[in-house]
Design an enzyme around this catalytic site. Structure first.
Site: not given
Ligand code: NAI
Length: 286
Positions: A9, A16, A73, A120, A172, A182, A220, A222
């Site tokens: 991820g 993150y 994926d 992630s 989350y 959400y 965050l 993101s």
């Molecule tokens: P991010 O956009 O950096 O990360 C999400 C990643 O998941 C992306 O790189 C995306 O390409 C990838 N992804 C989506 N579908 C996929 C699949 N089928 N196979 C492989 N990769 C896939 O965003 P973020 O926010 O850093 O997300 C990382 C984790 O943190 C997630 O689990 C999110 O729910 C969690 N989180 C984020 C918060 C925030 O406020 N940004 C708060 C709490 C948790």
């Protein structure tokens, strides 16, 4: 020997996953990442062209090295699961071996074993719809990409994880408290992820001496969070109401992940660790 981490991820330097990679690299780990297939080209070319160089700087001044980027994926476990239209899609047909089982096999072939597995990633196609308006397909897609993806990654990587290793996912607070906005079953998906953290901690602990924890992170800005559409409001809300009135950095989550993956946390498993400036502890906003 240094530890080896696979972080699923990471597709840019804002999320993150990237911050966790940096904290693990700063602690001496070798970094492998899994990047969502449709995002692979732009991520790899940006890396090559030096677009992330500033974000790659570690506390000692050196640049984080990503030893290898694997296309991934995580909604597909093996090639039999992949529908024809996805196989034929240009963005997918340009890469190969990106189902969970194949990525684990490739990592085994390339490196033999890993010590740390990080999940992630999340995806909910109907995240902007309230739960009452969410379709069955949207709900199941959120669970598949955001919850089962962790079960599948752990299942396929555990045979190549060294005993004493650790896995970490990101969750989350919407799993356990009402966070309007959400939607799309994403709150349900996070509840499943947290419940699975308990059961998987038991199974992976007993069978393989692997620890399983999840970090409940604060908001965050993101790429994924911007797509939900309420991230600025959530950041402002936290600034106003959390015990610690400061912006949460991705690095703080990265450092917690590095701690949880390290021997310093050798007795911690099955835990939801809040890294949110304490917002979860509030009963009312003040
Ligand atoms: P991010 O956009 O950096 O990360 C999400 C990643 O998941 C992306 O790189 C995306 O390409 C990838 N992804 C989506 N579908 C996929 C699949 N089928 N196979 C492989 N990769 C896939 O965003 P973020 O926010 O850093 O997300 C990382 C984790 O943190 C997630 O689990 C999110 O729910 C969690 N989180 C984020 C918060 C925030 O406020 N940004 C708060 C709490 C948790």
């Amino acid at each position: 020997r240094g530890k080896r981490a696979f972080i699923a991820g990471v597709a840019d330097d804002n999320g993150y996953g990237w911050a966790i990679a940096k904290s693990l690299a700063a602690a001496g780990a070798e970094i492998l990442v899994g990047t969502w297939v449709p995002a692979l080209n732009i991520f790899e070319s940006s890396l090559r062209r030096g677009k992330f160089d500033e974000s790659r700087i570690l506390p000692d001044g050196s640049l984080m090295e990503i030893t290898k980027v694997y296309p991934l994926d995580a909604v597909y476990d093996n090639p039999d699961d992949v529908p024809e239209d996805v196989k034929a899609n240009k963005r997918y047909s340009g890469s190969s071996k990106w189902t969970v089982q194949e990525v684990a096999e490739s990592v085994k072939q390339d490196f033999g074993s890993i010590d740390i597995l990080v999940h992630s990633l999340a995806n909910g196609p109907e995240v902007s719809k309230p739960l009452l308006e969410t379709s069955r397909n949207g709900y199941l897609a959120a669970i598949s990409a955001s919850s089962y993806s962790f079960v599948s990654l752990l299942k396929h990587f555990i045979p190549i994880m060294n005993p004493g290793g650790a896995s970490i996912s990101l969750t989350y607070i919407a799993s356990e408290r009402i966070i309007p906005g959400y939607g799309g079953g994403m709150s349900s998906a996070k509840a499943a992820l947290e419940s699975d953290t308990l059961v998987l901690a038991f199974e992976a602990g007993r069978k393989h001496r692997i620890r399983v924890n999840t970090i409940s992170a604060g908001p965050l800005r993101s790429r994924a969070a911007k797509a939900i559409g309420f991230i600025d409001m959530m950041i402002d809300y936290s600034l106003e109401n959390a015990p610690l009135q400061k912006e949460l950095t991705a690095e703080e989550v990265g450092n917690t992940a590095a701690f949880l993956a390290s021997p310093l946390a050798s007795a911690i498993t099955g835990a939801v660790v809040y890294v949110d400036n304490g917002l979860n502890a509030m009963g009312v906003g003040v």
